[in-house]
Design a protein around this motif. Sequence first.
Motif, PDB file in Angstrom:
ATOM      1  N   LEU A   1       0.824  -1.205   0.000  1.00  0.00           N
ATOM      2  CA  LEU A   1       0.000   0.000   0.000  1.00  0.00           C
ATOM      3  C   LEU A   1       0.861   1.259   0.000  1.00  0.00           C
ATOM      4  CD1 LEU A   1      -2.587  -0.917   2.801  1.00  0.00           C
ATOM      5  CD2 LEU A   1      -2.754  -1.408   0.351  1.00  0.00           C
ATOM      6  N   VAL A   2       0.257   2.344  -0.425  1.00  0.00           N
ATOM      7  CA  VAL A   2       0.835   3.672  -0.245  1.00  0.00           C
ATOM      8  C   VAL A   2      -0.043   4.384   0.768  1.00  0.00           C
ATOM      9  CG1 VAL A   2       1.387   5.876  -1.321  1.00  0.00           C
ATOM     10  CG2 VAL A   2       1.730   3.759  -2.605  1.00  0.00           C
ATOM     11  N   THR A   3       0.528   4.811   1.874  1.00  0.00           N
ATOM     12  CA  THR A   3      -0.260   5.458   2.916  1.00  0.00           C
ATOM     13  C   THR A   3       0.414   6.756   3.367  1.00  0.00           C
ATOM     14  OG1 THR A   3       0.855   4.328   4.754  1.00  0.00           O
ATOM     15  CG2 THR A   3      -1.034   3.202   3.769  1.00  0.00           C
ATOM     16  N   GLY A   4      -0.387   7.671   3.861  1.00  0.00           N
ATOM     17  CA  GLY A   4       0.175   8.910   4.379  1.00  0.00           C
ATOM     18  C   GLY A   4      -0.837  10.036   4.348  1.00  0.00           C
ATOM     19  N   TRP A   5      -0.415  11.186   4.838  1.00  0.00           N
ATOM     20  CA  TRP A   5      -1.277  12.364   4.909  1.00  0.00           C
ATOM     21  C   TRP A   5      -1.130  13.218   3.656  1.00  0.00           C
ATOM     22  CZ3 TRP A   5      -4.917  13.388   8.559  1.00  0.00           C
ATOM     23  CH2 TRP A   5      -4.880  12.608   9.722  1.00  0.00           C
ATOM     24  N   GLU A   6      -2.268  13.754   3.209  1.00  0.00           N
ATOM     25  CA  GLU A   6      -2.313  14.722   2.123  1.00  0.00           C
ATOM     26  C   GLU A   6      -2.968  15.986   2.652  1.00  0.00           C
ATOM     27  OE1 GLU A   6      -1.215  14.472  -0.974  1.00  0.00           O
ATOM     28  OE2 GLU A   6      -0.795  12.324  -1.187  1.00  0.00           O
ATOM     29  N   THR A   7      -2.601  17.118   2.069  1.00  0.00           N
ATOM     30  CA  THR A   7      -3.276  18.367   2.408  1.00  0.00           C
ATOM     31  C   THR A   7      -4.112  18.789   1.218  1.00  0.00           C
ATOM     32  OG1 THR A   7      -1.473  19.059   3.874  1.00  0.00           O
ATOM     33  CG2 THR A   7      -3.011  20.757   3.142  1.00  0.00           C
ATOM     34  N   LEU A   8      -5.422  18.795   1.394  1.00  0.00           N
ATOM     35  CA  LEU A   8      -6.354  19.132   0.334  1.00  0.00           C
ATOM     36  C   LEU A   8      -6.573  20.651   0.297  1.00  0.00           C
ATOM     37  CD1 LEU A   8      -6.648  16.077   0.674  1.00  0.00           C
ATOM     38  CD2 LEU A   8      -9.128  16.355   0.470  1.00  0.00           C
ATOM     39  N   PRO A   9      -7.195  21.165  -0.758  1.00  0.00           N
ATOM     40  CA  PRO A   9      -7.479  22.603  -0.821  1.00  0.00           C
ATOM     41  C   PRO A   9      -8.177  23.102   0.441  1.00  0.00           C
ATOM     42  CG  PRO A   9      -7.927  21.605  -2.947  1.00  0.00           C
ATOM     43  CD  PRO A   9      -7.608  20.474  -1.999  1.00  0.00           C
ATOM     44  N   GLY A  10      -7.810  24.319   0.834  1.00  0.00           N
ATOM     45  CA  GLY A  10      -8.366  24.889   2.058  1.00  0.00           C
ATOM     46  C   GLY A  10      -7.633  24.426   3.302  1.00  0.00           C
ATOM     47  N   GLY A  11      -6.549  23.664   3.107  1.00  0.00           N
ATOM     48  CA  GLY A  11      -5.771  23.187   4.232  1.00  0.00           C
ATOM     49  C   GLY A  11      -6.334  21.942   4.902  1.00  0.00           C
ATOM     50  N   LEU A  12      -7.328  21.292   4.261  1.00  0.00           N
ATOM     51  CA  LEU A  12      -7.968  20.122   4.859  1.00  0.00           C
ATOM     52  C   LEU A  12      -7.017  18.923   4.867  1.00  0.00           C
ATOM     53  CD1 LEU A  12     -10.562  18.694   5.899  1.00  0.00           C
ATOM     54  CD2 LEU A  12     -11.131  18.226   3.497  1.00  0.00           C
ATOM     55  N   PRO A  13      -6.595  18.453   6.068  1.00  0.00           N
ATOM     56  CA  PRO A  13      -5.723  17.278   6.128  1.00  0.00           C
ATOM     57  C   PRO A  13      -6.555  16.009   5.888  1.00  0.00           C
ATOM     58  CG  PRO A  13      -5.656  18.581   8.172  1.00  0.00           C
ATOM     59  CD  PRO A  13      -6.862  18.999   7.408  1.00  0.00           C
ATOM     60  N   ALA A  14      -5.949  15.022   5.250  1.00  0.00           N
ATOM     61  CA  ALA A  14      -6.657  13.777   5.006  1.00  0.00           C
ATOM     62  C   ALA A  14      -5.665  12.628   4.957  1.00  0.00           C
ATOM     63  CB  ALA A  14      -7.442  13.851   3.696  1.00  0.00           C
ATOM     64  N   PHE A  15      -6.011  11.553   5.642  1.00  0.00           N
ATOM     65  CA  PHE A  15      -5.181  10.347   5.593  1.00  0.00           C
ATOM     66  C   PHE A  15      -5.631   9.510   4.408  1.00  0.00           C
ATOM     67  CE2 PHE A  15      -4.235   5.908   6.586  1.00  0.00           C
ATOM     68  CZ  PHE A  15      -2.885   6.001   6.898  1.00  0.00           C
TER      69      PHE A  15
END
Length: 287
Positions: free
Chosen positions: A47-61
């Motif tokens: 798998l590839v796992t980790g945190w992304e930062t979406l537009p508006g600064g929304l963090p998402a795993f």
Amino acid sequence: MVNLTRPDGTIAEDLALSRRTVLIAAGYAAFDVGANAQPIATPADGLVTGWETLPGGLPAFVARPAGAKGSGGKHPAVIVVNEIFGVHEWIKDVCRRFAKAGYVAIAPEFFFRGDPDKTLTKLTDYAAIRVIVARAGNEQVMGDVKTTLDWLGGQGFVNKKKLAITGFCWGGAVTWMAAARFPELKAGGAWYGRLKGDPGTEGRKWPLEIAADLKAPVLGLYGALDKGIPVADVQEMQARLKGSKSSIMLYPDADHGFLADYRPSFNAAAGKDAWERLLKHFKANGV
């Protein structure tokens, strides 16, 4: 390491306390960790796992099958909506479970604005938890769902025609609401989400009020022993869904949080059956 708390050695209660401490340290929500819990730990290999930062600064795993990016492979995707404890270790593991099943799983941190220091996983005071959760109003949450859907639609490893959503407890109610809002979603799975609230609560509607507006078929997964969601509410929702592609499964021996293997209310049999039903529900609806 277990510390001996008495001259004559460690007893079962000491081990249980140590186990709970270990799980909290590992990132599980402190509020409801079972003293003897042995939660599933899904490995991240492949798998590839980790945190992304979406537009508006929304963090998402995010967890997804490895090799998808840049290989031309496109996978169905599922938004995983957390309980009131935010994106803690159990939610991450759920994402890995979906990724192992071939999905791109993404868990947005809906409470990041009201909890910038990520204290939710450490809190044991329910009143303090509710204060943080209440800061995320329904329209803000729906906006974050839209942000997540847009982000998924722009990823080369996602099949944007195969998008689903699932959520637990607080996130179960969000799932119903999102399925009534976004035609991009093809299926939903609502785990023991509240169906009815006090009139005018947050100036919003509740799942029972939008049952006729669902744009995607939702499978509700509920426990008859849930003290916070009366069986009468579940039966009323079942009646309102009659004739539609949505339905509810009510487990007679299950309590609230029955899939959460870190909680005392975990029910292995009901959880296994419900998880399998959810995957079949997604596939039956093209996700």
